[in-house]
Design a protein around this motif. Sequence first.
Motif, PDB file in Angstrom:
ATOM      1  N   LEU A 216       0.827  -1.216   0.000  1.00 27.28           N
ATOM      2  CA  LEU A 216       0.000   0.000   0.000  1.00 27.28           C
ATOM      3  C   LEU A 216       0.855   1.256   0.000  1.00 27.28           C
ATOM      4  O   LEU A 216       0.471   2.275  -0.590  1.00 27.28           O
ATOM      5  N   ASN A 219       1.790   2.221  -3.396  1.00 28.75           N
ATOM      6  CA  ASN A 219       0.675   2.830  -4.127  1.00 28.75           C
ATOM      7  C   ASN A 219       0.274   4.178  -3.572  1.00 28.75           C
ATOM      8  O   ASN A 219      -0.649   4.820  -4.099  1.00 28.75           O
ATOM      9  N   GLY A 220       0.921   4.610  -2.480  1.00 28.39           N
ATOM     10  CA  GLY A 220       0.620   5.910  -1.896  1.00 28.39           C
ATOM     11  C   GLY A 220      -0.621   5.938  -1.032  1.00 28.39           C
ATOM     12  O   GLY A 220      -1.122   7.022  -0.709  1.00 28.39           O
ATOM     13  N   ASP A 221      -1.138   4.776  -0.639  1.00 32.10           N
ATOM     14  CA  ASP A 221      -2.343   4.712   0.186  1.00 32.10           C
ATOM     15  C   ASP A 221      -1.929   4.829   1.654  1.00 32.10           C
ATOM     16  O   ASP A 221      -1.735   3.824   2.354  1.00 32.10           O
ATOM     17  N   GLU A 223      -3.599   6.042   4.268  1.00 37.06           N
ATOM     18  CA  GLU A 223      -4.607   5.590   5.224  1.00 37.06           C
ATOM     19  C   GLU A 223      -4.630   4.062   5.320  1.00 37.06           C
ATOM     20  O   GLU A 223      -4.792   3.487   6.398  1.00 37.06           O
ATOM     21  N   GLY A 224      -4.481   3.416   4.165  1.00 37.74           N
ATOM     22  CA  GLY A 224      -4.430   1.963   4.197  1.00 37.74           C
ATOM     23  C   GLY A 224      -3.226   1.444   4.967  1.00 37.74           C
ATOM     24  O   GLY A 224      -3.316   0.455   5.702  1.00 37.74           O
TER      25      GLY A 224
END
Length: 407
Positions: A216, A219-221, A223-224
């Motif tokens: 994650l 992917n730059g997520d 919050e995830g």
Amino acid sequence: MHATGDQGGAPASFMSANPVMQIVGFGLLIGTLATARENSPVMWAVYGASSVCWFASHFLIDRRPLWAGIALVSSAAMPAAAAGWADDSTAVIMVGVMLGWFAAWSRPRAAALWLVLSSCLALTLISSATGGAGLGDLAGYALVMLLLTLLGLNQRQSRLRADQAEQLLRQTTLMQQEQAQVAVLEERARIAREIHDVLAHSLGALTVQLKAADALLDNGDIEGVRARIRRSNRLTDEGLAEAAAAVAALRDEVLPLPDMLAQLIGNFRRDHRTEIRLTTTGTTRPLPSGPVVALVRATREALTNAAKHAPGGAVDVVLNYDDSDDSESDHSDSDHSAHANNYGNRKVRLEVRNDIPRAAAFVDDGPPVSGYGLTGMRERLALAGGTLQAGPDATHRSWRLVVELPG
């Protein structure tokens, strides 16, 4: 001359184990020879040869038991054959001493023993009768020889009983040592299982969360990633708590089962925001640490599966302390029945039930860890004499996990 193997003994043990025959034998032999009223040189030669053979048997009894037996039988046979030509009862007393000594020896087999005793007794009586002894004398000779022989047989039986008791003690000690070794190995295996379960479950799930967080992050997520990190923190806390519970179980310091279930369910409510109802029926009673830990782990596995496959759904946990004979599980297995007999007919039944949603979102808490799924639970419950049933109910709307343990 045949030997009985373990029934034989070294000369030191034979001598020390037969002090009565030592005293009686030496005393009678020396006293009889010292007071003998014998005028025939031939008879004195017989007495001398018999005494030499008797003393020789003492020196041969350890290194050459066969030759010791031959010397001892010869020491009895010579005066027995010459008893009819003796001027007094010296020959008869010597035969009785030799037979008593031979009877006290635990090495000869029973058949050889009785053959020698009966032959020497018969030879003495025949020789004495040939020499002109009357019935009264023959009866007296027989009585003397029988008394000395019975005294020797009594010493033989005492020696054999002592040898058997010593052998039984050695076997008992060896068995206790083997049982202690088996107990140590079983305890080591149990500790290894406990440690493996804690590490496999906690670290396996934690690894999955960290790998997911890394993916994650690529992917730059953010919050995830934070959600995965929070989940990893919870897994770490659960692992530490489970490790503490495992150590407590090894020390037999576990909490009561209802308290441990309440604590576990409270943690799951907080972490998964799931409605979980705990119901306890029957008379609560203390259980050994093994069944307690097995039931708690089964509950944790069931709650984890419910959170993965039916997130947000209500879960019912029912703990029943049952005193009756009724059981839904098959108790034909003899090991389970033997274990259950230790608790009489009392059983503890745990049921975890959750609804099966028609289209449930899948929560990825990681793949099942080897040794910690239903197969692993069944194996551990079997060690405690329990059974496990898992699957949908008759309506196929609920998933049930049922565990029964003696207790």
